[in-house]
Design a protein around this motif. Sequence first.
Motif, PDB file in Angstrom:
ATOM      1  N   THR A  18      -7.806 -10.311  -5.057  1.00  0.00           N
ATOM      2  CA  THR A  18      -7.037 -10.417  -3.822  1.00  0.00           C
ATOM      3  C   THR A  18      -6.828  -9.066  -3.145  1.00  0.00           C
ATOM      4  O   THR A  18      -6.086  -8.971  -2.169  1.00  0.00           O
ATOM      5  CB  THR A  18      -5.662 -11.062  -4.103  1.00  0.00           C
ATOM      6  OG1 THR A  18      -4.970 -10.262  -5.068  1.00  0.00           O
ATOM      7  CG2 THR A  18      -5.818 -12.479  -4.606  1.00  0.00           C
ATOM      8  N   ALA A  19      -7.459  -8.022  -3.649  1.00  0.00           N
ATOM      9  CA  ALA A  19      -7.338  -6.699  -3.046  1.00  0.00           C
ATOM     10  C   ALA A  19      -8.024  -6.694  -1.681  1.00  0.00           C
ATOM     11  O   ALA A  19      -9.110  -7.239  -1.518  1.00  0.00           O
ATOM     12  CB  ALA A  19      -7.968  -5.640  -3.948  1.00  0.00           C
ATOM     13  N   ASP A  20      -7.368  -6.094  -0.719  1.00  0.00           N
ATOM     14  CA  ASP A  20      -7.977  -5.980   0.604  1.00  0.00           C
ATOM     15  C   ASP A  20      -9.116  -4.980   0.554  1.00  0.00           C
ATOM     16  O   ASP A  20      -9.024  -3.928  -0.062  1.00  0.00           O
ATOM     17  CB  ASP A  20      -6.942  -5.516   1.635  1.00  0.00           C
ATOM     18  CG  ASP A  20      -6.007  -6.621   2.073  1.00  0.00           C
ATOM     19  OD1 ASP A  20      -6.384  -7.802   1.932  1.00  0.00           O
ATOM     20  OD2 ASP A  20      -4.911  -6.307   2.563  1.00  0.00           O
ATOM     21  N   ASP A  21     -10.197  -5.337   1.225  1.00  0.00           N
ATOM     22  CA  ASP A  21     -11.357  -4.452   1.312  1.00  0.00           C
ATOM     23  C   ASP A  21     -11.463  -3.999   2.757  1.00  0.00           C
ATOM     24  O   ASP A  21     -11.661  -4.822   3.653  1.00  0.00           O
ATOM     25  CB  ASP A  21     -12.614  -5.212   0.876  1.00  0.00           C
ATOM     26  CG  ASP A  21     -13.805  -4.304   0.688  1.00  0.00           C
ATOM     27  OD1 ASP A  21     -13.748  -3.134   1.126  1.00  0.00           O
ATOM     28  OD2 ASP A  21     -14.792  -4.765   0.105  1.00  0.00           O
ATOM     29  N   SER A  22     -11.323  -2.717   3.003  1.00  0.00           N
ATOM     30  CA  SER A  22     -11.309  -2.210   4.372  1.00  0.00           C
ATOM     31  C   SER A  22     -12.698  -2.196   5.016  1.00  0.00           C
ATOM     32  O   SER A  22     -12.811  -2.075   6.227  1.00  0.00           O
ATOM     33  CB  SER A  22     -10.715  -0.803   4.412  1.00  0.00           C
ATOM     34  OG  SER A  22     -11.513   0.080   3.649  1.00  0.00           O
TER      35      SER A  22
END
Length: 93
Positions: A18-22
């Motif tokens: 669920t980590a945001d990937d920029s």
Amino acid sequence: MARINDVGGVEGFGPVDTADDSEPFHADWEARVFGLMNALRAQGIFNLNEFRDAIESMPPGEYLAASYYERWFVAIRTLLERKGVIEPGELDD
């Protein structure tokens, strides 16, 4: 009949990241596939329902082994062949 992408309630795939990937793309070819899909769709070669169906119709082993944009590329090739835009196998190399 459920397709390979329909894994709701199925266990064994591990946790969802669920980590945001920029970064929207991790390689130049991914951006090209994204652009190609949108250009072909805008030209009326295929629509989003056909595109989604082509992805979901991939053989299970191939689907699971492919990355997100690899699935997109397979779908684009499949649809271009189906629609007679390219000959079957024309992009194999």
